[in-house]
Motif scaffolding. Structure first.
Motif, PDB file in Angstrom:
ATOM      1  N   GLU A   1       0.836  -1.211   0.000  1.00  0.00           N
ATOM      2  CA  GLU A   1       0.000   0.000   0.000  1.00  0.00           C
ATOM      3  C   GLU A   1       0.863   1.251   0.000  1.00  0.00           C
ATOM      4  O   GLU A   1       0.570   2.228  -0.688  1.00  0.00           O
ATOM      5  N   VAL A   2       1.949   1.204   0.768  1.00  0.00           N
ATOM      6  CA  VAL A   2       2.865   2.347   0.824  1.00  0.00           C
ATOM      7  C   VAL A   2       3.466   2.615  -0.561  1.00  0.00           C
ATOM      8  O   VAL A   2       3.562   3.766  -1.003  1.00  0.00           O
ATOM      9  N   ILE A   3       3.843   1.551  -1.244  1.00  0.00           N
ATOM     10  CA  ILE A   3       4.408   1.703  -2.603  1.00  0.00           C
ATOM     11  C   ILE A   3       3.436   2.472  -3.485  1.00  0.00           C
ATOM     12  O   ILE A   3       3.806   3.411  -4.201  1.00  0.00           O
ATOM     13  N   ARG A   4       2.178   2.093  -3.408  1.00  0.00           N
ATOM     14  CA  ARG A   4       1.161   2.694  -4.269  1.00  0.00           C
ATOM     15  C   ARG A   4       0.808   4.118  -3.801  1.00  0.00           C
ATOM     16  O   ARG A   4       0.854   5.056  -4.580  1.00  0.00           O
ATOM     17  N   ASP A   5       0.521   4.262  -2.509  1.00  0.00           N
ATOM     18  CA  ASP A   5       0.054   5.558  -1.991  1.00  0.00           C
ATOM     19  C   ASP A   5       1.127   6.644  -2.111  1.00  0.00           C
ATOM     20  O   ASP A   5       0.816   7.807  -2.338  1.00  0.00           O
ATOM     21  N   GLU A   6       2.370   6.269  -1.924  1.00  0.00           N
ATOM     22  CA  GLU A   6       3.441   7.275  -1.968  1.00  0.00           C
ATOM     23  C   GLU A   6       4.078   7.376  -3.346  1.00  0.00           C
ATOM     24  O   GLU A   6       5.105   8.043  -3.508  1.00  0.00           O
ATOM     25  N   LYS A   7       3.474   6.682  -4.324  1.00  0.00           N
ATOM     26  CA  LYS A   7       3.949   6.756  -5.715  1.00  0.00           C
ATOM     27  C   LYS A   7       5.462   6.547  -5.801  1.00  0.00           C
ATOM     28  O   LYS A   7       6.192   7.338  -6.424  1.00  0.00           O
ATOM     29  N   LEU A   8       5.927   5.473  -5.184  1.00  0.00           N
ATOM     30  CA  LEU A   8       7.375   5.276  -5.082  1.00  0.00           C
ATOM     31  C   LEU A   8       8.007   4.879  -6.411  1.00  0.00           C
ATOM     32  O   LEU A   8       9.171   5.199  -6.672  1.00  0.00           O
ATOM     33  N   ALA A   9       7.247   4.193  -7.268  1.00  0.00           N
ATOM     34  CA  ALA A   9       7.807   3.848  -8.584  1.00  0.00           C
ATOM     35  C   ALA A   9       8.058   5.120  -9.388  1.00  0.00           C
ATOM     36  O   ALA A   9       9.115   5.281 -10.011  1.00  0.00           O
ATOM     37  N   GLN A  10       7.085   6.027  -9.350  1.00  0.00           N
ATOM     38  CA  GLN A  10       7.242   7.286 -10.089  1.00  0.00           C
ATOM     39  C   GLN A  10       8.432   8.079  -9.543  1.00  0.00           C
ATOM     40  O   GLN A  10       9.210   8.655 -10.310  1.00  0.00           O
ATOM     41  N   ASN A  11       8.564   8.083  -8.210  1.00  0.00           N
ATOM     42  CA  ASN A  11       9.676   8.806  -7.605  1.00  0.00           C
ATOM     43  C   ASN A  11      11.022   8.180  -8.005  1.00  0.00           C
ATOM     44  O   ASN A  11      11.971   8.888  -8.331  1.00  0.00           O
ATOM     45  N   ALA A  12      11.068   6.838  -7.987  1.00  0.00           N
ATOM     46  CA  ALA A  12      12.305   6.144  -8.366  1.00  0.00           C
ATOM     47  C   ALA A  12      12.674   6.476  -9.809  1.00  0.00           C
ATOM     48  O   ALA A  12      13.847   6.689 -10.132  1.00  0.00           O
ATOM     49  N   ARG A  13      11.662   6.555 -10.658  1.00  0.00           N
ATOM     50  CA  ARG A  13      11.923   6.850 -12.066  1.00  0.00           C
ATOM     51  C   ARG A  13      12.504   8.263 -12.240  1.00  0.00           C
ATOM     52  O   ARG A  13      13.534   8.453 -12.894  1.00  0.00           O
ATOM     53  N   ALA A  14      11.856   9.226 -11.599  1.00  0.00           N
ATOM     54  CA  ALA A  14      12.293  10.623 -11.750  1.00  0.00           C
ATOM     55  C   ALA A  14      13.677  10.826 -11.135  1.00  0.00           C
ATOM     56  O   ALA A  14      14.580  11.401 -11.771  1.00  0.00           O
ATOM     57  N   LEU A  15      13.866  10.322  -9.913  1.00  0.00           N
ATOM     58  CA  LEU A  15      15.164  10.519  -9.249  1.00  0.00           C
ATOM     59  C   LEU A  15      16.267   9.749  -9.963  1.00  0.00           C
ATOM     60  O   LEU A  15      17.418  10.199 -10.016  1.00  0.00           O
ATOM     61  N   GLY A  16      15.923   8.582 -10.507  1.00  0.00           N
ATOM     62  CA  GLY A  16      16.916   7.770 -11.216  1.00  0.00           C
ATOM     63  C   GLY A  16      17.488   8.514 -12.405  1.00  0.00           C
ATOM     64  O   GLY A  16      18.702   8.493 -12.651  1.00  0.00           O
ATOM     65  N   LYS A  17      16.610   9.186 -13.144  1.00  0.00           N
ATOM     66  CA  LYS A  17      17.082   9.951 -14.316  1.00  0.00           C
ATOM     67  C   LYS A  17      18.066  11.027 -13.884  1.00  0.00           C
ATOM     68  O   LYS A  17      19.117  11.213 -14.494  1.00  0.00           O
ATOM     69  N   ARG A  18      17.701  11.731 -12.830  1.00  0.00           N
ATOM     70  CA  ARG A  18      18.553  12.803 -12.330  1.00  0.00           C
ATOM     71  C   ARG A  18      19.880  12.234 -11.815  1.00  0.00           C
ATOM     72  O   ARG A  18      20.951  12.794 -12.057  1.00  0.00           O
ATOM     73  N   PHE A  19      19.789  11.105 -11.111  1.00  0.00           N
ATOM     74  CA  PHE A  19      21.002  10.488 -10.556  1.00  0.00           C
ATOM     75  C   PHE A  19      21.978  10.100 -11.669  1.00  0.00           C
ATOM     76  O   PHE A  19      23.168  10.412 -11.603  1.00  0.00           O
ATOM     77  N   ARG A  20      21.474   9.446 -12.708  1.00  0.00           N
ATOM     78  CA  ARG A  20      22.366   9.023 -13.792  1.00  0.00           C
ATOM     79  C   ARG A  20      22.948  10.236 -14.533  1.00  0.00           C
ATOM     80  O   ARG A  20      24.104  10.212 -14.950  1.00  0.00           O
ATOM     81  N   ALA A  21      22.134  11.285 -14.664  1.00  0.00           N
ATOM     82  CA  ALA A  21      22.653  12.492 -15.318  1.00  0.00           C
ATOM     83  C   ALA A  21      23.809  13.075 -14.504  1.00  0.00           C
ATOM     84  O   ALA A  21      24.863  13.433 -15.055  1.00  0.00           O
TER      85      ALA A  21
END
Ligand SMILES: *Cc1c(COP(=O)(O)O)cnc(C)c1O
Length: 426
Positions: free
Chosen positions: A320-340
């Motif tokens: 539920e936490v994964i879904r409610d806190e939109k953690l996949a979306q956050n991982a995607r956005a932060l991942g792009k920034r991290f690799r950059a």
């Protein structure tokens, strides 16, 4: 008994003296965690960039998950599967809907879930596919990591993990990872006696090896053509780590289960563990549809703790936490920034040769031989600067922070990594 407060040095000595030496930890002793942070025995704070090998995706001691643990712990913890419980069926339905499979078989650790998947696959190959008894082979990939049991290490290519633990379990054929020709040739040649293909959608332990974009889809199609089960070990990549709910979802932005998505590659057997409980409790699972899962009958597989009420309650809350806190979306956005940021660093430093990953499962390759201590020494430097990471395969450093990180925190972490590497002297 903890009769006095030990300092970090004493605590390390205790592990060294009384514990088997089956790990080689970075010298830091942790005593508290909250969100993206951990604290050592002396109270120094660090960013956690390992997340217990991606088990703590939801962050340390997530208040909702801990509350669920405490609530259920005061009510009922274990019944064994000799009886029904008021949690298991509810959990199984939740899992079935969350991941889109008819059924789940609950276990505790990742290795147990892999073992379970292998057993189901073999049994299916005899009962359904009709392979003659004891002839069902399972294809695996070089450099794989699926756990530490005797059967699993039997098909490891890591001599340190495998050496002198034989005799090994037969029935596995290893091919190169990310090599569709090898898979196709093997299936053309021997498809009739192949039960399944077991693969990590990204090889985490091997150093975050990301295969070609079309690899999983094409491998799954080849398996289908030859009536071979496609087994995805998402123990490390799953549960939002790589920027979608599962890595087999591909770069799908819904971050939930949706078969409509073009990039979704549906495994026949899905294996989950680690972050299924947010790192709070050992919970793993194997998911499959009825025509596969129904080959297992009473008495043919089980575990005293598998599917216990505490595990069920904790895992539902963790998802539920994964879904409610939109953690996949956050991982995607932060991942792009991290690799950059890491690519900028690679341009500035001769020490970093390569950056790779998906979502918040990333690695940098250090410009030195895998036998050198450079990556280890850099990790010690990172520790001194307040960030914890660990080398894998010698000269590779994996970076996998909890997914609850904020953008500001991520930038601060990139600053720490950059500073440490630019100031590093061999
Ligand atoms: C960690 C891991 C396992 C083993 O899980 P354990 O809980 O340590 O037994 C299996 N497969 C993959 C891909 C993993 O990352």
């Amino acid at each position: 008994m903890l009769t006095k407060t030990h300092n970090s040095k004493e605590l390390m000595q205790l592990e060294d003296r009384y514990g088997a030496h089956n790990y080689h930890p970075l010298p830091v002793v942790l005593s508290r965690g909250e969100g993206v942070y951990v604290w050592d025995a002396e109270g120094k704070r660090y960013y956690d960039f390992l997340s217990a090998y991606s088990a703590v995706n939801q962050g340390h001691c997530h208040p909702r998950i801990i509350a669920a643990l405490q609530e259920q712990a005061g009510r009922l913890t274990l019944t064994s599967r000799a009886f029904y419980s008021d949690q298991l069926g509810v959990y199984e339905k939740y899992m079935s809907e969350y991941f889109g499979f008819d059924k789940i078989l609950p276990m505790n650790t990742g290795a147990e879930a892999v073992e379970t998947a292998l057993k189901i696959c073999r049994k299916w190959s005899y009962d359904v596919k009709g392979i003659p008894e004891n002839q069902g082979h399972i294809i695996v990939c070089g450099q794989n990591f699926h756990g530490r049991t005797t059967t699993i290490i039997s098909f490891s290519s890591d001599q340190n993990a495998k050496g002198n633990f034989g005799p090994y379990t037969p029935g596995f054929i290893s091919i190169e990872y990310n090599d569709l020709d090898a898979l196709e040739n093997l299936l053309e040649e021997k498809g009739e006696e192949i039960a399944g293909f077991l693969v990590e959608p990204i090889q985490g332990e091997a150093g975050v090896n990301v295969p070609a974009d079309d690899y999983l889809a094409k491998a799954a199609a080849l398996c289908k053509k030859h009536n071979v089960l496609f087994l995805a070990d998402e123990i490390q990549t799953g549960v939002a780590r790589t920027g979608s709910l599962l890595r087999v979802c591909g770069d799908c932005s819904c971050a939930g289960h949706c078969e409509k998505q073009e990039t979704y590659v549906r495994p026949d057997i899905l294996i989950l563990g680690k972050a299924l409980s947010g790192g709070v409790y050992p919970v793993s699972a194997v998911l499959a549809d009825d025509h596969i899962m129904n080959v297992i009958k009473p008495g043919q597989h089980g575990s005293t703790f598998g599917g216990n009420p505490l595990a069920c309650h904790v895992a539902m809350t963790a998802l539920e936490v994964i879904r409610d806190e939109k953690l996949a979306q956050n991982a995607r956005a932060l991942g792009k920034r991290f690799r950059a940021r890491m690519e900028e660093l690679a341009n500035k430093s001769d020490l970093v040769t390569l950056v790779r990953g998906k979502g918040l499962l990333n690695a940098i390759v250090i410009n030195d031989s895998p036998d050198s201590s450079t990556a280890w020494d850099i990790c010690v430097g990172l520790r001194d600067n307040g960030l914890l990471a660990k080398p894998t395969h010698g000269n590779i450093i994996r970076f996998a922070p909890p997914l609850v990180m904020s953008e500001t925190q991520l930038e601060e972490c990139c600053d720490i990594i950059e500073k440490t590497i630019l100031e590093f002297k061999k």
